[in-house]
Design an enzyme around this catalytic site. Structure first.
Site, PDB file in Angstrom:
ATOM      1  N   PHE A   1       5.681  -8.521  -3.492  1.00 52.46           N
ATOM      2  CA  PHE A   1       6.917  -7.757  -3.380  1.00 52.46           C
ATOM      3  C   PHE A   1       6.638  -6.362  -2.839  1.00 52.46           C
ATOM      4  O   PHE A   1       7.343  -5.865  -1.949  1.00 52.46           O
ATOM      5  CB  PHE A   1       7.626  -7.664  -4.732  1.00 52.46           C
ATOM      6  CG  PHE A   1       8.843  -6.776  -4.694  1.00 52.46           C
ATOM      7  CD1 PHE A   1      10.044  -7.244  -4.174  1.00 52.46           C
ATOM      8  CD2 PHE A   1       8.787  -5.463  -5.141  1.00 52.46           C
ATOM      9  CE1 PHE A   1      11.166  -6.417  -4.111  1.00 52.46           C
ATOM     10  CE2 PHE A   1       9.894  -4.626  -5.084  1.00 52.46           C
ATOM     11  CZ  PHE A   1      11.091  -5.117  -4.568  1.00 52.46           C
TER      12      PHE A   1
ATOM     13  N   HIS B   1     -19.181  11.123  -7.690  1.00 54.53           N
ATOM     14  CA  HIS B   1     -19.144  11.651  -6.327  1.00 54.53           C
ATOM     15  C   HIS B   1     -17.735  11.590  -5.771  1.00 54.53           C
ATOM     16  O   HIS B   1     -16.909  10.793  -6.204  1.00 54.53           O
ATOM     17  CB  HIS B   1     -20.108  10.880  -5.414  1.00 54.53           C
ATOM     18  CG  HIS B   1     -19.698   9.472  -5.133  1.00 54.53           C
ATOM     19  ND1 HIS B   1     -19.841   8.442  -6.050  1.00 54.53           N
ATOM     20  CD2 HIS B   1     -19.133   8.904  -4.027  1.00 54.53           C
ATOM     21  CE1 HIS B   1     -19.393   7.312  -5.524  1.00 54.53           C
ATOM     22  NE2 HIS B   1     -18.953   7.563  -4.294  1.00 54.53           N
TER      23      HIS B   1
ATOM     24  N   ARG C   1      10.123  -3.813 -18.569  1.00 53.94           N
ATOM     25  CA  ARG C   1       8.716  -4.169 -18.710  1.00 53.94           C
ATOM     26  C   ARG C   1       7.952  -3.046 -19.407  1.00 53.94           C
ATOM     27  O   ARG C   1       6.723  -3.014 -19.337  1.00 53.94           O
ATOM     28  CB  ARG C   1       8.071  -4.389 -17.344  1.00 53.94           C
ATOM     29  CG  ARG C   1       8.705  -5.445 -16.476  1.00 53.94           C
ATOM     30  CD  ARG C   1       7.860  -5.592 -15.221  1.00 53.94           C
ATOM     31  NE  ARG C   1       8.437  -6.522 -14.272  1.00 53.94           N
ATOM     32  CZ  ARG C   1       7.830  -6.937 -13.168  1.00 53.94           C
ATOM     33  NH1 ARG C   1       6.620  -6.488 -12.884  1.00 53.94           N
ATOM     34  NH2 ARG C   1       8.414  -7.786 -12.344  1.00 53.94           N
TER      35      ARG C   1
END
Length: 343
Positions: free
Chosen positions: A309, A167, A20
């Site tokens: 998953f 912040h 991927r």
């Protein structure tokens, strides 16, 4: 071919999904512009009355408390997760345990300027933010009810920031978080087995290899961890062995500011000012000199969603190999021309 990698500290497995494989450009454009909240922001200079009184402040000489003239300001969170009042006595109901929600929840307002972010501030200003962290860390250590202090920063709505004004936050806890206990126990096992600090050994190996090093100066190194859970996850680690963030020395403060600014600016330039969280991992107040532990700061860009998953298995799927992430970050020029939140 996907690869399973084991974290040498926690022994948690992650999946590096090389099939991927993602590049920085795959993440650009997915964040959108942060909505502006400048008109209602209680952290802006001149609206000091809209926050609780300041607990710690760096301000110009001659200016009054809780008035304009400051450049770093710490106040109690107006909507705290835990409250300073109460005690740590526990009560039991059969198998269940409860106690008062006692703790401290404070906001470190990093600058009077609304439409900016930490990466765009000068290193000297970031060093003052770190000094404010340490001041509050040490002061809350004096309260015997507290066992741990968690310092963290949420940048962007997707990372949990309810206001866009720059912040950070801290929460003092009457117990040690499970994640910290797991890290401490894993580091202690390594020390008993190898006789050395696992973080020191990890840093030595990373600096020797260089392929996952993003930035290095005299006191700190920034690396993408071998078993990174998230794309472009980066750790800022002190080279000197220290268990507690409270032990950071005066020479280390500007070096930490330089390392933090460099990494955050590189992430902003490379990924288009992504949302991220960072967390200071430190030893508990009850073990400030633990020989096995080594404090560090973990930066986690929020670029992918955690789904079924991950929740079901405890594994994370990372589509960017840490070596590639480090290379992309090393190559990008850390320049200040990056978008600030809001219009």
């Amino acid at each position: 071919m996907p690869e399973l990698r084991k974290d040498p500290i926690t022994r948690r497995w992650v999946i590096i999904a090389t099939e991927r494989a993602a590049r920085p450009t795959d993440f650009l454009g997915q964040f959108g512009q942060e909505p502006t909240d400048r008109d209602r922001c209680p952290f802006c200079e001149g609206r000091e009355a809209q926050t609780p009184p300041e607990i710690f402040v760096l301000r110009r000489e001659g200016t009054s408390p809780n008035s304009p003239g400051w450049w770093v300001r710490v106040v109690a969170n107006k909507y705290p997760a835990l409250r300073i009042e109460g005690d740590t006595a526990r009560t039991r109901e059969g198998m269940f345990t409860r106690m008062d929600g006692v703790g401290a929840h404070e906001v470190i307002i990093e600058t009077p300027t609304h439409d900016t972010h930490l990466a765009l501030l000068p290193e000297e200003h970031i060093a003052d933010v770190i000094r404010a962290y340490q001041e509050r860390y040490l002061d809350l250590d004096r309260d015997e009810r507290f066992e741990y202090l968690l310092l963290f920063r949420n940048h962007g709505r997707a990372a949990g920031a309810s206001l866009s004004h720059p912040h950070s936050q801290l929460i003092a806890l009457p117990m040690v978080p499970k994640r910290t206990s797991e890290e401490m126990e894993a580091a202690q096992r390594y020390l008993e087995r190898q006789g050395t600090c696992v973080y020191c050994d990890l840093l030595r190996q990373e600096l020797a290899a260089g392929k996952r090093v993003v930035h290095e100066n005299a006191h700190f190194a920034a690396v993408t961890p071998f078993a990174a859970r998230f794309p472009f996850e980066t750790w800022v680690v002190p080279k000197e062995h220290q268990a507690s963030f409270g032990a950071i020395s005066p020479p280390q403060v500007p070096a930490m500011a330089a390392a933090l600014k460099t990494v955050l600016l590189k992430l902003a330039v490379l990924l288009g000012n992504p949302p991220y969280n960072y967390i200071v991992h430190t030893a508990p107040y009850t073990a400030p000199q633990a020989p096995a532990y080594h404090w560090h700061l973990e930066i986690m860009p929020q670029l992918v969603r955690t789904a079924g998953f991950e929740w079901g298995s405890g594994f994370h799927i990372n589509p960017v190999a840490p070596e590639d992430a480090a290379r992309f970050l090393r190559e990008v020029e850390a320049r200040p021309e990056v978008p600030a939140p809001g219009p």
